[in-house]
Design an enzyme around this catalytic site. Structure first.
Site, short mmCIF file in Angstrom:
data_model
loop_
_atom_site.label_atom_id
_atom_site.label_comp_id
_atom_site.label_asym_id
_atom_site.label_seq_id
_atom_site.Cartn_x
_atom_site.Cartn_y
_atom_site.Cartn_z
N ASP A 157 69.50 61.93 112.93
CA ASP A 157 70.06 62.19 114.26
C ASP A 157 71.39 62.92 114.22
OD1 ASP A 157 71.90 60.13 113.52
OD2 ASP A 157 70.54 58.63 114.33
N ASP A 164 60.98 61.94 101.76
CA ASP A 164 61.17 60.50 101.66
C ASP A 164 62.37 60.24 100.77
OD1 ASP A 164 59.80 57.61 101.79
OD2 ASP A 164 60.45 57.99 99.73
N ALA A 165 63.30 59.39 101.22
CA ALA A 165 64.55 59.18 100.47
C ALA A 165 64.28 58.65 99.07
CB ALA A 165 65.46 58.23 101.25
N HIS A 187 78.41 53.90 113.85
CA HIS A 187 78.57 54.99 112.89
C HIS A 187 79.99 55.05 112.31
CE1 HIS A 187 74.79 56.37 114.87
NE2 HIS A 187 74.51 56.64 113.61
N GLU A 223 66.13 63.35 105.27
CA GLU A 223 65.46 62.72 106.43
C GLU A 223 63.95 62.90 106.30
OE1 GLU A 223 64.04 61.03 109.61
OE2 GLU A 223 66.20 60.88 109.23
N ASP A 248 71.78 55.31 105.83
CA ASP A 248 71.65 55.07 107.27
C ASP A 248 70.16 54.98 107.60
OD1 ASP A 248 72.12 54.81 109.95
OD2 ASP A 248 72.54 56.94 110.29
N GLN A 291 56.12 59.32 113.25
CA GLN A 291 56.37 58.23 114.19
C GLN A 291 56.40 58.77 115.61
OE1 GLN A 291 60.29 56.86 112.97
NE2 GLN A 291 60.96 58.96 112.78
#
Length: 564
Positions: free
Chosen positions: A336, A390-391, A313, A356, A416, A269
């Site tokens: 992040d 990839d989750a 958060h 992530e 998240d 991205q």
């Protein structure tokens, strides 16, 4: 129509003007091979233009399914129109093909830059998207009849054989273009320069075929006109390549303002970071440096704002840490490091695994001075392990190990992830995804999910809650105010802003789940929170309980309900 040998023998009329043999500078066999090579190149370029429009539409507008459908359907329709219009050019096929290729190279090559300019300076790109899809489709559609005429003029053959040869070269070229776009052009040159270079290749291929191979078919006037047109197109495309970097900076300035200080295109991205290097509300609102508070954008969507990320958060993490052990924690997304920051405030935490997708986000979370200050260097903690994956795939691999080989279960799983309304994320909010996550939960473990805006898109939010319940987990839905209006996670960022609550307040929505109805509140060992209280959490839970929508079907991979 192609005359048969039999009709020629009985004195039938000769071939029409558009079938007269061409006077070539090379033998007919080599000339035919060169025409098929140009078919191959043009097909590759045409598919690159098509994929470029789909990719830009998804990024600039959103909802990849809808935008891909619009681009493809408009282009296929336009190709039919172009094929019909090309019938009038068959009598002068060489000149017509040269003009079509020059126009296609210019329109296709500059399409990415024009669409991004519409998005940056005019705030929308839908009309331009349809216009370019229509124009490129018409020009691509005009290629095939003209090329069919040219290949028959090189060496006459039966119509079926000529069509087979033409389509074989066309389809192989499309394969090469389709593979070159994601694996070569996009990572190597980016969207703007990649489209411009494709246009240059397209222009050169068309010019070589017409101005060299079929040059004897052209009058001097037509030859110079086509030469000048192609020279102008190549000059414009070259200027676009030279100006691509300044153009991107200017467009980024128009979109993000003067405070953009990080802009990288990862393999996943576009990541843009604006603002200073402060830590947000907890440290003077991060106004050190340029442009005020830090903000993180992923593919143009605001994902983190230092002004209020702490509320999000804290509401995401701390209710899940209550009601049981929290020694082992799994974070899905959250590259992040901000959710991890909250998790590590508990002394009982022994290990945190972060899954992530984008290594570029993890790298920024470890190295960018603003983001590391905001996440308090959480990813550098020895208790934290990061996995780039990839989750969904990672959860599936863990489940495939079987009960005996599976890792120890997790006390808390924190999801998240971006909003479910983003098409690429719908599988991460599916029944199958939550079923895999539930397999990794400890007997008294808790799962918490960021579930989208509960007021602005209530059906989407309650579909997430229904999907979590469908895998046998009991749920507690709750919400928290403070979601910024610019926090865009929905499927279409160019649409009118979603309606807020009657008070004008915008909310984040969450779902807490466990095998038995989870206790809701804060853990006894919860640290002091910067801007969130137990009373505010309870009020958010009561508000969502009153607005529950029952009977919504679960979202599955085969039927993603978030796109309904």
């Amino acid at each position: 129509m192609i005359d048969s040998p039999e009709s020629a023998r009985v004195g039938a009329p000769g071939p029409p003007d558009d079938m007269t043999p061409a006077r070539l500078p090379v033998p007919a066999g080599l000339g035919r091979l060169l025409v098929l090579a140009v078919v191959f190149v043009c097909a590759a370029c045409g598919l690159v233009y098509e994929l470029e429009l789909v990719a830009l539409a998804t990024y600039l507008v959103g909802d990849s399914v809808t935008q891909a459908s619009v681009v493809l359907s408009v282009m296929v329709f336009a190709m039919g129109v172009g094929a019909l219009l090309a019938k009038r050019l068959r009598c002068r096929a060489a000149v017509g093909f040269g003009a079509v290729e020059a126009g296609l190279a210019l329109v296709g090559g500059t399409s990415a830059m024009a669409l991004y300019a519409c998005f940056a300076w005019f705030g929308q790109s839908r009309s331009a998207l349809v216009g370019f899809s229509l124009a490129i489709g018409i020009l691509i559609g005009a290629e095939v009849p003209l090329l069919m005429t040219l290949i028959q003029r090189v060496r006459r053959q039966d119509a079926g054989g000529a069509v087979a040869d033409l389509f074989a070269a066309d389809y192989v070229g499309a394969l090469v273009g389709g593979l070159a776009f994601p694996f070569l052009l996009l990572p190597g040159f980016g969207q703007l320069t990649g489209a411009l270079l494709t246009g240059a290749v397209n222009a050169v291929a068309g010019a070589v075929l017409v101005l060299w191979l079929f040059r004897r078919d052209l009058s001097a006037r037509a030859r110079w006109a086509l030469f000048g047109a192609n020279a102008l197109v190549l000059a414009l495309l070259a200027a676009g390549v030279v100006l691509a970097t300044p153009f991107e900076r200017a467009a980024r300035l128009a979109v993000y303002g003067s405070s953009a200080r990080v802009a990288v295109q990862t393999g996943v991205q576009e990541v843009v970071m604006t603002g200073g290097t402060g830590a947000g509300a907890g440290a003077g609102h991060g106004r050190k440096g340029s442009g005020g508070p830090l903000a993180l954008y992923l593919d143009g969507r605001l994902r983190v704002s230092a002004e209020n990320e702490f509320r999000y958060h804290e509401a995401l993490v701390h209710p899940a840490m209550a009601g049981g052990p929290h020694g082992r924690v799994l974070v899905l997304g959250g590259g992040d490091g901000l959710a991890v920051r909250e998790i590590l405030r508990y002394r009982a935490v022994r290990s945190v695994t972060v899954v992530e997708l984008d290594p570029g986000v993890l790298r920024l979370a470890r190295t960018d001075p603003g983001l590391t200050r905001l996440n308090r260097h959480s990813l550098a903690d020895p208790r934290v392990r990061t996995v780039t994956a990839d989750a969904f795939d990672w959860l599936r691999q863990q489940g495939a190990r079987g009960p005996g080989r599976r890792a120890a279960p997790y006390d808390v799983i924190v999801s998240d992830l971006p909003d479910p309304g983003i098409t690429a994320c719908t599988k991460l909010y599916s029944q199958e995804f939550y079923g895999l996550a539930a397999q990794l939960l400890a007997r008294d473990g808790r799962l918490v999910v960021h579930a989208g805006p509960p007021i602005e898109r209530a059906r989407l939010y309650w579909t997430v809650e229904s999907t979590v319940r469908s895998v046998g987990l009991a749920t507690v839905p709750y919400r928290l105010s403070g979601r910024p209006a610019a926090f865009s996670g929905g499927p279409d960022r160019s649409a009118a802003p979603a309606a807020a609550a009657p008070s004008g307040t915008r909310y984040w929505g969450f779902v807490l789940a466990a095998r038995h109805r989870p206790a809701f509140g804060l853990a006894p060992d919860a640290p002091p929170l910067a801007g969130l209280s137990a009373g505010e959490l309870r009020a958010g839970r009561r508000a969502e309980s009153r607005e529950r929508r029952a009977g919504l079907p679960a979202s599955t991979l085969m039927h993603p309900r978030y796109l309904d």
